[in-house]
Design a protein around this motif. Sequence first.
Motif, short mmCIF file in Angstrom:
data_model
loop_
_atom_site.label_atom_id
_atom_site.label_comp_id
_atom_site.label_asym_id
_atom_site.label_seq_id
_atom_site.Cartn_x
_atom_site.Cartn_y
_atom_site.Cartn_z
N ARG A 1 94.95 -26.58 -31.34
CA ARG A 1 95.95 -27.49 -31.90
C ARG A 1 95.75 -27.52 -33.40
O ARG A 1 94.64 -27.75 -33.89
CB ARG A 1 95.79 -28.89 -31.30
N THR A 2 96.83 -27.26 -34.12
CA THR A 2 96.77 -27.27 -35.58
C THR A 2 97.59 -28.45 -36.10
O THR A 2 98.24 -29.14 -35.32
CB THR A 2 97.35 -25.96 -36.15
N GLY A 3 97.59 -28.63 -37.39
CA GLY A 3 98.38 -29.70 -37.99
C GLY A 3 99.87 -29.52 -37.81
O GLY A 3 100.64 -30.48 -37.88
N SER A 4 100.31 -28.27 -37.54
CA SER A 4 101.74 -28.01 -37.42
C SER A 4 102.14 -27.45 -36.05
O SER A 4 103.25 -26.96 -35.90
CB SER A 4 102.17 -27.03 -38.52
N GLY A 5 101.25 -27.51 -35.07
CA GLY A 5 101.60 -26.99 -33.74
C GLY A 5 100.40 -26.40 -33.03
O GLY A 5 99.33 -26.99 -32.99
N TYR A 6 100.59 -25.19 -32.49
CA TYR A 6 99.54 -24.54 -31.72
C TYR A 6 99.30 -23.12 -32.20
O TYR A 6 100.20 -22.46 -32.73
CB TYR A 6 99.92 -24.49 -30.23
N ALA A 7 98.09 -22.67 -31.99
CA ALA A 7 97.70 -21.29 -32.26
C ALA A 7 96.83 -20.83 -31.10
O ALA A 7 96.39 -21.64 -30.29
CB ALA A 7 96.95 -21.20 -33.59
N ALA A 8 96.60 -19.53 -31.03
CA ALA A 8 95.81 -18.99 -29.92
C ALA A 8 94.97 -17.81 -30.37
O ALA A 8 95.32 -17.12 -31.33
CB ALA A 8 96.73 -18.58 -28.77
#
Length: 70
Positions: free
Chosen positions: A23-30
């Motif tokens: 979870r990032t400040g602007s959504g999701y990453a993987a």
Amino acid sequence: MAYAGFSVISYSASDAKVTLLLRTGSGYAATTISLRWNGGDWKLLPSSQGSLHTPVTLAQGPRGHILWEA
């Protein structure tokens, strides 16, 4: 960034490939990690170049992942 969940891409008795959802400040990453069963536990398996995970990329959201409770 904080770990949000995971999904298992492939699995056998000795190897597994897992996507970690962040979870990032602007959504999701993987990112994806490879694991090997050794000495009674799963251990990270570095790539042939020595990396512990694939490059982090943007993810559309948590769909398809098992989420960890916050």
